[in-house]
Structure formats: structure tokens, C-alpha cells
Write a protein that holds these residues in place. Structure first.
Motif, PDB file in Angstrom:
ATOM      1  N   PRO B 104       0.811  -1.226   0.000  1.00  0.00           N
ATOM      2  CA  PRO B 104       0.000   0.000   0.000  1.00  0.00           C
ATOM      3  C   PRO B 104       0.846   1.278   0.000  1.00  0.00           C
ATOM      4  O   PRO B 104       0.465   2.273  -0.629  1.00  0.00           O
ATOM      5  CB  PRO B 104      -0.811  -0.110   1.294  1.00  0.00           C
ATOM      6  N   ILE B 105       1.991   1.249   0.657  1.00  0.00           N
ATOM      7  CA  ILE B 105       2.860   2.434   0.632  1.00  0.00           C
ATOM      8  C   ILE B 105       3.330   2.691  -0.790  1.00  0.00           C
ATOM      9  O   ILE B 105       3.354   3.828  -1.271  1.00  0.00           O
ATOM     10  CB  ILE B 105       4.059   2.243   1.591  1.00  0.00           C
ATOM     11  N   ALA B 106       3.680   1.610  -1.490  1.00  0.00           N
ATOM     12  CA  ALA B 106       4.116   1.761  -2.881  1.00  0.00           C
ATOM     13  C   ALA B 106       2.984   2.358  -3.717  1.00  0.00           C
ATOM     14  O   ALA B 106       3.213   3.237  -4.564  1.00  0.00           O
ATOM     15  CB  ALA B 106       4.549   0.416  -3.450  1.00  0.00           C
ATOM     16  N   PHE B 694       9.305   9.932 -11.910  1.00  0.00           N
ATOM     17  CA  PHE B 694       8.097  10.068 -11.088  1.00  0.00           C
ATOM     18  C   PHE B 694       7.618   8.735 -10.521  1.00  0.00           C
ATOM     19  O   PHE B 694       7.086   8.665  -9.429  1.00  0.00           O
ATOM     20  CB  PHE B 694       6.970  10.706 -11.898  1.00  0.00           C
ATOM     21  N   LEU B 695       7.767   7.687 -11.310  1.00  0.00           N
ATOM     22  CA  LEU B 695       7.129   6.439 -10.900  1.00  0.00           C
ATOM     23  C   LEU B 695       8.092   5.298 -10.603  1.00  0.00           C
ATOM     24  O   LEU B 695       7.693   4.267 -10.082  1.00  0.00           O
ATOM     25  CB  LEU B 695       6.141   5.990 -11.989  1.00  0.00           C
ATOM     26  N   GLY B 696       9.359   5.499 -10.941  1.00  0.00           N
ATOM     27  CA  GLY B 696      10.323   4.395 -10.778  1.00  0.00           C
ATOM     28  C   GLY B 696      10.247   3.703  -9.435  1.00  0.00           C
ATOM     29  O   GLY B 696      10.000   2.490  -9.359  1.00  0.00           O
ATOM     30  N   PRO B 697      10.447   4.439  -8.331  1.00  0.00           N
ATOM     31  CA  PRO B 697      10.455   3.778  -7.026  1.00  0.00           C
ATOM     32  C   PRO B 697       9.144   3.047  -6.737  1.00  0.00           C
ATOM     33  O   PRO B 697       9.155   1.898  -6.286  1.00  0.00           O
ATOM     34  CB  PRO B 697      10.646   4.942  -6.048  1.00  0.00           C
ATOM     35  N   ALA B 698       8.020   3.714  -7.035  1.00  0.00           N
ATOM     36  CA  ALA B 698       6.732   3.114  -6.712  1.00  0.00           C
ATOM     37  C   ALA B 698       6.527   1.819  -7.484  1.00  0.00           C
ATOM     38  O   ALA B 698       6.066   0.815  -6.930  1.00  0.00           O
ATOM     39  CB  ALA B 698       5.604   4.096  -7.008  1.00  0.00           C
ATOM     40  N   VAL B 699       6.891   1.838  -8.770  1.00  0.00           N
ATOM     41  CA  VAL B 699       6.713   0.634  -9.574  1.00  0.00           C
ATOM     42  C   VAL B 699       7.610  -0.486  -9.055  1.00  0.00           C
ATOM     43  O   VAL B 699       7.195  -1.642  -8.932  1.00  0.00           O
ATOM     44  CB  VAL B 699       7.007   0.937 -11.060  1.00  0.00           C
ATOM     45  N   ALA B 700       8.831  -0.120  -8.688  1.00  0.00           N
ATOM     46  CA  ALA B 700       9.725  -1.133  -8.103  1.00  0.00           C
ATOM     47  C   ALA B 700       9.104  -1.707  -6.844  1.00  0.00           C
ATOM     48  O   ALA B 700       9.142  -2.920  -6.601  1.00  0.00           O
ATOM     49  CB  ALA B 700      11.083  -0.521  -7.789  1.00  0.00           C
ATOM     50  N   GLY B 701       8.494  -0.834  -6.031  1.00  0.00           N
ATOM     51  CA  GLY B 701       7.885  -1.291  -4.785  1.00  0.00           C
ATOM     52  C   GLY B 701       6.729  -2.232  -5.039  1.00  0.00           C
ATOM     53  O   GLY B 701       6.623  -3.292  -4.428  1.00  0.00           O
ATOM     54  N   ILE B 702       5.855  -1.849  -5.973  1.00  0.00           N
ATOM     55  CA  ILE B 702       4.688  -2.697  -6.243  1.00  0.00           C
ATOM     56  C   ILE B 702       5.134  -4.023  -6.840  1.00  0.00           C
ATOM     57  O   ILE B 702       4.634  -5.086  -6.496  1.00  0.00           O
ATOM     58  CB  ILE B 702       3.714  -1.970  -7.196  1.00  0.00           C
ATOM     59  N   GLY B 703       6.125  -3.953  -7.734  1.00  0.00           N
ATOM     60  CA  GLY B 703       6.543  -5.163  -8.431  1.00  0.00           C
ATOM     61  C   GLY B 703       7.370  -6.098  -7.568  1.00  0.00           C
ATOM     62  O   GLY B 703       7.227  -7.313  -7.630  1.00  0.00           O
TER      63      GLY B 703
END
Ligand code: ATP
Ligand code: MG
Lengths: 245, 822
Positions: B104-106, B694-703
Motif C-alpha cells: 500500500p505504501i508503494a 516520477f514512478l520508478g520507485p513506486a513501480v519497483a515497490g509494487i513489483g
């Protein structure tokens, strides 16, 4: 003299009464059994005794010391050890480390001067007793349940408790393992450890126990020697009722 | 009277919005078992879309309010809910607490990233209240706006609607049953997924509604402020113990009123300037307080997990070799990196040092801390105050303070190490005296005050480490009994508190230490200008100011030393006790482990590491601002990427920090460079660049956040093969080639890019070759049919079977049910 005394213990979970005014005493240096159908409240009784649950009513004494309000870790320090029906090993540690960490905790209570050497000596001794040497460095996640039960036993025995609560230690063990387990219990008992045993394996109970308590629906319905219990109609009824109902 | 009415109405309106948001949160939590950290971000996102449809002049705009509302609340938000449930959140039940928080944080960071990407320019976007700003009616002498009225009415209406839905409709009753027992629901012929889906739809719609309703009260739209505002609803949700809707609703109202009345009493923060930001922190203070007061969870054992973490500890010898190799490699890189790149890499390693605190606390001890950067920030600020803060008027006072801090710190940390009482005291006092020595004798600071120095001193860093350690203890002390999600929320509340009360602090604080100096001994100007210029160190005869390479190597060495310390710790009695506490609190307690003492100790130590890292990191960056680099959101990002890297390993911290501080930025740079080089594909490369940024970290987190062991363990497996005897030849060849390429680079025959392009693939290919060769030898697979017949069943097998038969979640739910009922 009695080692462990429960007086008027009552536990309620919401409206459900899991233990109802239970009085019992475990004699010093005995092997005492606690049996009863599933859901009778045996594990709950152990949880209360070891301090994981606070009773709604009643007092608990170990060797005449009231421990009702003590935290679990203080009770351990007073010489109370236990195992869990649902295994509670430390999977990130190896078999030996599981035992070692318990020995180290004990070392800290007394802050013994020859700490490290006495820890490893007692670990070795217990591993020898339980025959775990051959799998000492294995991760506890990989070993079979029968062995895992032994690790839990060893882990608490290494602390040198005077009173041991064992919750269904034979479940998951094969016949040979149970026999060996009974031998270990007898050895421990001969060394002065009082054992309080919850078990569904009646042959084990009949083999090792001096005295047995029977719990049904949170109420103590009988106690006595193994023969008395085997022939007690109330007990037989409780078990059959358990099966039928 | 007029004021009372006005502030009550304002409080009711804000409170109603909190209620709407928090009820949504509780609905998703009770049906899916996931605390949706992204809740606030969804509301924020909805508010932006609503603004776009209603008021943007370029696109959209001019939609009538009802249509725009219907579109956002009935189409956009529900679709988001469906997407989230179907793609991201499904299958999280039965995973570890950390995973349940990280995903959820991602998602939250993804929403923030998308919004920042789409609404990039710094235009001021001002949403209007319903029926305009002037639409109001009179009550007594007070004015009540139509917007406020609508908010309250809608909230009450929704509360009743939900109550009816959950208690009197079939689907609603199923929804409530799902959490209690998924399998029973399935047996009764209902589909638990369907009700989970519905709960996500309702939850997202409520979040969206809250976002739209609250945005006009804030002035211009702001991504982070909006996200955080709905976060305030967390307190209400916890007040309702995450299951009781009426209590949650009341909690929301109460918090709204509390904030409003505080504004009244404090004259909107004018009365006590030091506390002027307090109104923004009231909800998190309430959250913290409720968490502590709430009846505690019973100690429980380890539930059977779908993905069990298996963190192995490397041996000390190989760790030292790896550490030396790391420092050598970094030093070897410096001659060929441009200063800009060195700086990027330093930034990553700076974050990595801070991330080590999470390896100790979360990876080793299983305690979740969502405020790593708050402690880092405290460290950086303390170092600044000690070395530069010309406002610190002190002499003996500061030295004494440092000594006392050191004594307390040493005592807190060491008390869980099992020393004999006498030795404990001797050690603590020695550490305190050493600190005194460092702070006074070896520094030219005795006398009237600390000079305003141009550089950061060793004693400054030491004091920073101590102060953040003590801060860690102060936060941990009330929260000692909390675990998992609740501990996560408590630390999160602390991070927000630091954000508001420290980084946004514009006032001067004066402290009078009794018995020292006369009058005010210490005066802090924390963030008067919204930024502090951090000095670089100047010790060992090296001027780190002008030498980025030296700074990089200093950071690398610091990282290595702390990492080695942690590995040593993990292999000690202390480390084994941490593992025990993490694996089974119930067993640890009955084995006589004093967990409160251990937790306090490990919290203190971890916070100190974060503070040390924070001081160095800030010094490397040369500045800290109120919005970088230690904010609550950055803390969440670092936490997430450290989990991706592998929070159980020090190398996971390295990967996490470098991902967070270096990788995505460098990757972005790479695409930006391409877009200037190949102009015709500009649009494509710009898109990819923006995506990474913008999205790199979040996508890494979700994936990748689901793998509890992280990338580190995978990389290790690769390298472990290379280290084996059979792979010696491959290893030799690899090292030879890479060294020659490096020599080519150093003698400037090839450029940096070519070096990278040549050496990375060689590294990769060698692990692959070695892996293939060793795999040929052990091609043994398990025969599940014969399990239990020719082999015995282990706990791992049992967990695997449970997972395959989908029993794992059932078992863990049984336990959590037991905990809840109590
Ligand atoms: N934390 C709890 N909350 C609610 N009910 C509980 C809790 N713990 C146990 N119970 C209930 O109390 C009763 C007694 O449970 P307990 O586990 O003590 O039985 P037991 O005798 O150990 O059974 P078994 O032989 O199956 O292990 C059961 O009905 C159980 O469902
Ligand atoms: Mg039981």
C-alpha cells in the motif's frame, strides 16, 4: 508438597467460559497428566499458567509464590518452562542456536561469570540427552515435526526449569519417537523436574504419568491415578460425548 | 457565543470529512485485512481530477458540479478501487506485516508520482467550495457556509447508508464475515473476493469524496498536504479499533473538533508561537495516544506465512572480504567518475547508511519503523547545531549535556547485552567519559561557546548520533508494547510530528539548563529560513569540501564499518535474541526473555545509526531543507526500497539506498541524454525519463515488494556460485577482464559509458556461466507424492503444502481472530 497450584481459575473469552473455577495442584517431582477432549481448555490452562493470559479470577502459585500477576518472563526465571502445541520455534535460527539462545537468556538471569563456557556445556548436554546432535546445524524449518518437538523440549530444558508444561509433545511423532520421548521424560523426572503433560496419546499418558486430571468444557471433571481415570465412567462419557457430539 | 458556534461548525465540517475518510479505511480493512496507506493519496488524486473537470482552462473545465462529482465518485474512484484490489492487493492476506505495509505504501507513492507527473507545472489550482465562497447562512451571529452544511449532511447520510448496507443486506453481511473467516464464507456459497472488491470500491469512493470535500478548505491544491490530510483520518480509524464504524465516525468528528478548538484557544497559533504548527499535528498526536492506550494485542506466535522470510547471515570472514571489496571498488571507481556522478553515488550510499538502521530494527528484530528519516533528520540537525549553529550559546553546559546523553545512551543500549551489573556501569561510564573527552578536550570549544565552524567535526557527529539514539528511546518507550501495523502507525505519526514541528519550525527555542551559565544556555534556531547549510567534514587532514571523491569514500567506509558491526551483532547473543523475539514473541516471553528491555535497546541503537547516517548524508548534500531529504514521504520511499533490496541484509540496505538516492535519477539522466542525442525520438525518451523520475520507485515497490527476501538474496545466490571451488576459473577470467577494462578506463582509452557497457555484462555472464555449471550437478527435485512416505515432513514442507492447498491464510486468520475476540 505441591509445586504448582491453581486456585479458582476462571477464563472468559467474551461470553465463552474456557476455564470454569479450576482448582488443581501438581505434586513436586511428579509426572502429572492433563487430558480432555478437543477444546476442553487444556492449552488455555497452560497459557494462564505461563502468563500469556491473565485469568479473570483465581490465583496461581509456584512453590508457594503467588505469580498471578507476574509477566511470562519472570515466571520463566522462577523455573517454569513450557512447550507449545502449535510449534513455536525460531525458524531463523538453527537447531543448536534455538537451544543456545535459551541457555544464553538463562545465563543473563544469573549473570554467571563463566558465561560462555557454561552455556555451551549445557547446550551440549541437552543436545546429547535429546539426541539432536546429528541435526545441530540444520535450520529448524527443515526438520520433521517429531524432531521439532524435541527441539522445543530441549530449548526449555536447557534453562534447568523445576516445572515443565508440555502441550501435546507427542503429536507429529512416530511410535519410536514417542517411546524415546517417554524415556527422556523419565530421565528428566528422575533428575527432579516436575512435568505437567497435556497429551492425546493415551499410551504415553498411561506409560509415564503418576496422576491425571481430566478437563471437559473448562471444568475439571475427574482426577486420580491412571487406572482410576481409565475406569471412570464420567471420563469415558466425556470422551464418547466428544466423539459423538 | 458566536465564536463558539463558528469554531464548532468548522470543527464539525472538518471532522465529518475525517469521518468519511476513516470509515472508508475501516471498510477496506475489515474486509481485506489491509490497512490502505494509499487511502489519502486516492482522495488527493480524486481532488485533482475533480479540479481538472471543473476549473481547468486548458482541458476539461466547466463541467457542472453534479456531473463532475458523479464522474469522479461513481466512475474514476471505483475503477481505481477495482484496479487496486484486482492487481495489487489481492493475495496479500497471509503475507508478512512488512509486505502488507510496503505494497500500500508503494501504491500511495505511485499516486503521488502520477499526480506530480500529470499536473507538473507550478500553477496554483484553487478549488471552489460548493455554491461558491459567498454562499452562507446565519446562525445567531455566526455564518455557516453552504459547503460546511453539505459536508455535515453528506457525512451523516453516508453513515446511515453504510450501517444499513452492512447490517441488513446480504452482500454487506458477507463483507463483514469475510475477515472473520474466508473459508466459511466460501463454504456458504458466497464469494469472498466479490465482497473484498466491493469494499475496495466503497473505500476508494469515500476517499475520493473526502478529498473533494476537503480541498476547498485548504486553498490551492497541494499533493502532499492533501495526502497527509486524509492520513489524519487514521487516528479516527484506530479509535474505532479498525472495526467499529460508529466509533470511527465519532472519532473523526472528535478530531475535527479538537483541531478547531485548538485553533480557537491558540488564536490560530498566534498565542504560543513555538506551538504554532501544533494544530497540524493534533491528529497524529491523537493517533499516537490512542495507539498507546488501546488494549494490547496478546503475544502471539508466528502465523504460517505464504512467503516465509529466510534471511541467512554471512560469516564474519566473508563479510569482511566483501566489505573490503566494496570500499576498493568504490575507490577504484572515483578516478573515472565525474563529480556529478560521484555526488549521485554518495547520495545513494548516504541513504544506505540510514537504511542500515532499518536492517537492524525491522530485518533483525522484526519491529517496524516508518520514521527512519525523522531520526536521520534529528541527527543532521543536532550535528548542525553543534558545529555551526552560531545561536548555541553554551560552554560547559553543552559538554555536560553530551556526557549525560552518552551515559544514558550507553546504558539503554548495553542493558540488553547481558553484562553483569558492574560491568554495565563501568562500560557506560567509560563511554560517557570518552564522550566528554571528545567534546571538550579534543575540541577548541571549552570556554564560552562553540565557535561557528566551517566544518563538521567528529564530536558533532558523535553528539548527533547520541541525540537521535535518545530520541529513538523516547519514541520507543511509550510504544514498546506495540507491534506490526500498530507500531508502524505510531512511528509514522512521529515522522509527521517531526515534519511539522521541526522542519516547519520558524521560531527560536531557548533552554535553560539548571546550574550552568546564566540565563538561557541553549538557543536553537531550527529552521528559521526553511533551510540549513550543512558543513562538510574536515578531519584526518582531508578537506572533504573540495573533494567529492574523498566524501564518497568516507561514506563507503562508514557504511562498511556499520554493516560489519551489524553482522557481528547478528551473530552474537544479542542478535540471536533479536531473531527469537522476531520469530516468536510468545516463545521468547516464556523462555524468560525481557523483550521490553531488548526492544528499547534495539530501538535506541537503530535510531542512533539513522542519526549518524543523517548527519553524514546531510553533510554530503551540503544542505537540508524543510522538504528534503528527511520528510515523512521520503522515509516511506526509503523503507519501501530497502524492503525491495532485502531488509534482512546489510546489502539490502545498500541496494535500497542506492536505488532511492542514485539509480532512478541516473536512469532518468540516461534517458534525458538520449533524448537530446536523438532528437526525433525526443517524445519517447522524455516519457521514459519522466517515468523513471516520477514512478520508478513506486513501480519497483509494487513489483518487487512482495518478495520478503529482497533482491539482495537473489544477487547473493548468483555470487555464491561464483565463489565456489568449481567456479574458480570463471572467477579468475572475470576479474582479469574487468581489471583490464578498468585499466583502459583509467588511462582514458575508453569513456565511462563504454566501461559500464563492458563490465556489467561480463559480471552478469560470469555468474550465469558459473550457475549453469553448478546446476548440472544438483538437478534434484522433490517428489511430493512420496513426501511422508520416504521422507519426513518438515515445517517448511507443511507451510508449502498449506500454501498450495490455500490453508495458510486460514490458519493465520484463526490466530488473528483469536486475538481480536479477546
Ligand atoms: N483467545 C481466545 N479467544 C476466544 N476463544 C478462545 C481463545 N483461546 C481459546 N479459545 C476457546 O477456548 C476453548 C478452549 O481452547 P483450548 O485451546 O484451551 O482447548 P484444548 O483443550 O487445548 O483443545 P485441543 O485438544 O484441541 O488442543 C476452545 O473452545 C477455544 O475455541
Ligand atoms: Mg490445546
Amino acid at each position: 508438597m505441591s509445586e504448582l497450584t491453581l486456585a479458582g481459575i476462571t477464563i472468559r473469552f467474551g461470553g465463552h467460559v474456557a476455564l470454569n473455577n479450576v482448582h488443581l495442584a501438581v505434586e513436586s517431582n511428579s509426572i502429572t497428566g492433563l487430558i480432555g477432549p478437543n477444546g476442553a481448555g487444556k492449552t488455555t490452562l497452560f497459557n494462564v499458567t505461563s502468563g500469556l493470559l491473565k485469568p479473570n479470577e483465581g490465583t496461581i502459585r509456584l512453590n508457594d509464590q503467588v505469580m498471578t500477576d507476574l509477566s511470562p518472563y519472570r515466571r520463566a526465571k522462577l523455573g517454569l518452562g513450557r512447550t507449545f502445541q502449535r510449534l513455536e520455534l525460531f525458524p531463523s535460527l538453527s537447531v543448536e542456536e534455538n537451544i543456545q539462545v535459551a541457555a544464553e537468556i538463562r545465563g543473563e538471569w544469573f549473570r554467571s561469570s563463566n558465561g560462555a563456557s557454561s552455556v555451551s556445556a549445557s547446550v551440549q548436554q541437552v543436545m546429547k540427552l535429546t539426541g539432536l546432535n546429528s541435526i545441530a546445524s540444520k535450520s529448524v524449518a527443515e526438520i520433521p515435526t517429531g524432531k521439532a518437538r524435541l527441539v522445543e523440549l530441549a530449548r526449555t530444558v536447557v534453562q534447568g526449569p523445576s516445572m515443565l508444561l508440555l502441550d501435546e509433545p507427542a503429536s507429529g511423532q512416530n511410535e519410536n519417537e514417542t517411546e524415546e520421548f517417554a524415556q527422556i521424560l523419565k530421565i528428566l523426572n528422575s533428575e527432579g523436574v516436575t512435568i505437567f503433560l497435556v497429551e492425546h496419546d493415551m499410551s504415553l499418558v498411561m506409560d509415564v504419568c503418576d496422576k491425571v486430571f481430566v478437563l471437559d468444557f473448562g471444568t475439571l471433571i475427574a482426577d486420580g491415578s491412571t487406572e482410576e481415570i481409565q475406569n471412570n465412567p464420567v471420563v469415558i462419557d466425556a470422551y464418547l460425548g466428544g466423539i459423538n457430539g | 457565543m458566536t465564536e463558539l458556534i463558528t469554531f464548532t461548525v468548522v470543527g464539525l465540517a472538518i471532522g465529518s470529512i475525517y469521518s468519511i475518510a476513516s470509515v472508508g479505511l475501516v471498510v477496506t480493512y475489515t474486509t481485506s485485512g489491509i490497512f490502505n496507506f494509499a487511502h489519502g493519496a486516492i482522495g488527493m488524486f480524486a481532488a485533482f481530477i475533480y479540479w481538472q473537470l471543473r476549473w481547468d482552462s486548458a482541458w476539461g473545465g466547466e463541467w457542472p458540479a453534479p456531473i463532475a462529482l458523479a464522474f469522479v465518485l461513481l466512475i474514476v474512484s471505483p475503477s481505481l478501487g477495482i484496479l487496486l484490489q484486482a492487481i495489487v492487493m489481492k493475495g496479500l492476506e497471509g503475507t508478512s506485516e512488512t509486505t502488507k505495509l510496503v505494497i500500500p505504501i508503494a501504491v500511495m507513492l505511485a499516486f503521488i508520482g502520477i499526480t506530480n507527473w500529470v499536473w507538473q507545472d507550478f500553477e496554483s489550482r484553487i478549488p471552489e467550495p460548493f455554491f461558491g465562497r459567498d454562499s452562507k447562512w446565519e446562525l445567531g451571529d455566526a455564518f455557516i457556509t453552504t459547503h460546511q452544511t453539505i459536508v455535515v449532511v453528506v457525512a451523516v447520510f453516508l453513515a446511515i447508508l453504510l450501517k444499513v448496507l452492512l447490517t441488513s443486506t446480504r452482500i454487506g453481511i458477507t463483507m463483514r464475515a469475510v475477515v472473520d473467516n474466508q473459508d466459511l464464507v466460501r463454504l456458504n456459497g458466497s464469494n469472498p473476493n466479490a465482497s473484498a472488491l466491493l469494499s475496495w470500491i466503497i473505500g476508494s469512493a469515500l476517499a475520493g469524496l473526502a478529498g473533494i470535500l476537503i480541498s476547498p478548505l485548504l486553498g490551492s491544491l497541494n499533493v502532499l498536504a492533501l495526502t497527509l490530510l486524509v492520513v489524519n483520518a487514521y487516528a479516527a480509524a484506530i479509535f474505532g479499533r479498525l472495526k467499529n464504524l460508529p466509533l470511527t465516525f465519532l472519532g473523526g468528528i472528535a478530531i475535527g473538533l479538537a483541531v478547531s478548538y485548538w485553533n480557537w484557544v491558540s488564536g490560530t497559533g498566534r498565542k504560543w508561537p513555538w506551538l504554532s504548527e501544533l494544530r497540524a499535528t493534533i491528529p497524529v498526536l491523537i493517533l499516537f495516544a490512542i495507539l498507546i492506550v488501546l488494549p494490547q494485542e496478546r503475544l502471539r506466535g508466528a502465523a504460517i506465512k505464504k512467503h516465509r522470510e529466510v534471511f541467512t547471515t554471512p560469516t564474519m570472514k566473508s563479510s569482511i572480504l566483501w566489505g573490503i571489496a566494496f570500499v576498493v571498488i568504490i575507490s577504484g571507481l572515483t578516478p573515472m567518475l565525474e563529480t556529478k556522478w560521484e555526488f549521485s553515488l554518495s547520495k545513494g550510499i548516504g541513504f544506505s547508511i540510514i537504511a542500515l538502521s532499518m536492517v537492524l530494527l525491522t530485518g533483525y528484530a522484526g519491529e517496524i519503523n516508518l520514521a527512519p528519516l525523522a531520526f536521520a533528520g534529528i541527527g543532521a540537525l543536532s550535528a548542525y547545531q553543534f558545529d555551526v549553529g552560531s545561536t548555541v550559546e553554551t560552554g560547559a553546559g553543552f559538554a555536560t549535556l553530551s556526557t549525560l546523553l552518552a551515559l544514558l545512551f550507553a546504558f539503554l543500549v548495553l542493558s540488553a547485552f547481558g553484562f553483569k551489573r558492574k560491568k554495565l556501569w563501568v562500560l557506560s561510564v567509560s563511554i560517557a567519559l570518552a564522550t566528554l573527552l571528545l567534546v571538550t578536550i579534543f575540541d577548541d570549544t571549552t570556554g564560552t561557546g562553540i565557535a561557528s565552524r566551517e566544518s563538521m567535526s567528529i564530536s558533532g557527529i558523535l553528539v548527533a548520533t547520541l541525540i537521535s539514539g535518545i530520541a529513538g528511546a523516547l519514541v520507543a518507550l511509550p510504544a514498546l508494547r506495540l507491534r506490526g501495523l500498530y507500531l508502524g502507525l505510531a512511528t509514522f505519526a512521529f515522522a509527521i510530528f517531526v515534519d511539522k514541528m521541526v522542519y516547519k519550525q520558524r521560531q527560536t527555542l531557548s533552554l535553560d539548563i539548571p546550574f550552568f551559565g546564566d540565563g538561557e544556555d541553549i538557543t536553537f534556531n531550527i529552521f528559521n529560513n526553511g533551510a540549513l547549510n550543512m558543513p562538510r567534514p574536515d578531519f584526518f587532514g582531508i578537506n572533504f569540501k573540495s573533494n567529492q571523491s574523498a566524501m564518497l569514500i568516507l561514506l563507503a567506509i562508514s557504511f562498511t564499518l556499520i554493516a560489519l558491526f551489524l553482522i557481528r551483532l547478528k551473530r552474537s547473543t544479542y542478535g540471536r535474541q533479536l531473531s527469537a523475539m522476531k520469530d516468536s514473541p510468545a516463545a521468547s516471553a516464556t523462555l524468560g526473555l525481557n523483550m521490553l528491555r531488548l526492544k528499547l535497546s534495539v530501538f535506541t541503537l537503530a535510531a542512533a545509526i539513522a542519526g549518524f547516517g543523517g548527519a553524514l548524508h546531510a553533510s554530503n548534500l551540503r544542505a537540508i531543507q524543510e522538504d528534503a531529504p528527511f520528510t515523512v514521504f521520503e522515509g516511506l520511499g526509503l523503507f519501501m526500497l530497502t524492503v525491495v533490496g532485502g531488509i534482512g541484509y546489510v546489502s539490502g540496505a545498500l541496494i535500497g539506498g542506492i536505488l532511492y538516492g542514485t539509480a532512478f535519477i541516473v536512469m532518468g539522466d540516461f534517458w534525458a541524454k538520449l533524448s537530446t542525442d536523438w532528437n526525433s525520438f525526443n517524445w519517447l525518451f522524455t516519457f521514459v525519463h519522466d517515468f523513471f523520475l516520477f514512478l520508478g520507485p513506486a513501480v519497483a515497490g509494487i513489483g518487487l515488494g512482495r518478495n520478503p527476501n529482497g533482491i539482495a538474496s537473489q544477487i547473493f545466490d548468483g555470487f555464491r556460485v561464483l565463489g565456489q571451488r568449481e567456479s574458480r576459473r570463471v572467477l579468475t577470467i572475470m576479474i582479469t577482464i574487468i581489471t583490464s577494462v578498468w585499466i583502459l578506463r583509467v588511462s582514458n582509452l575508453i569513456d565511462g559509458w563504454t566501461f559500464l557497457l563492458l563490465s556489467l555484462p561480463i559480471l552478469l555472464i560470469s555468474t550465469l556461466i558459473a550457475d549453469k555449471r553448478s546446476n548440472l550437478e544438483e538437478a534434484e527435485t522433490r517428489n511430493w507424492e512420496l513426501l511422508g512416505i520416504n521422507t519426513e515432513i518438515s515445517m517448511e514442507d507443511e507451510a508449502f503444502l498449506d500454501q498450495m492447498l490455500d490453508l495458510g491464510s486460514y490458519k493465520s486468520q484463526q490466530i488473528s481472530k483469536v486475538d481480536r475476540d479477546e
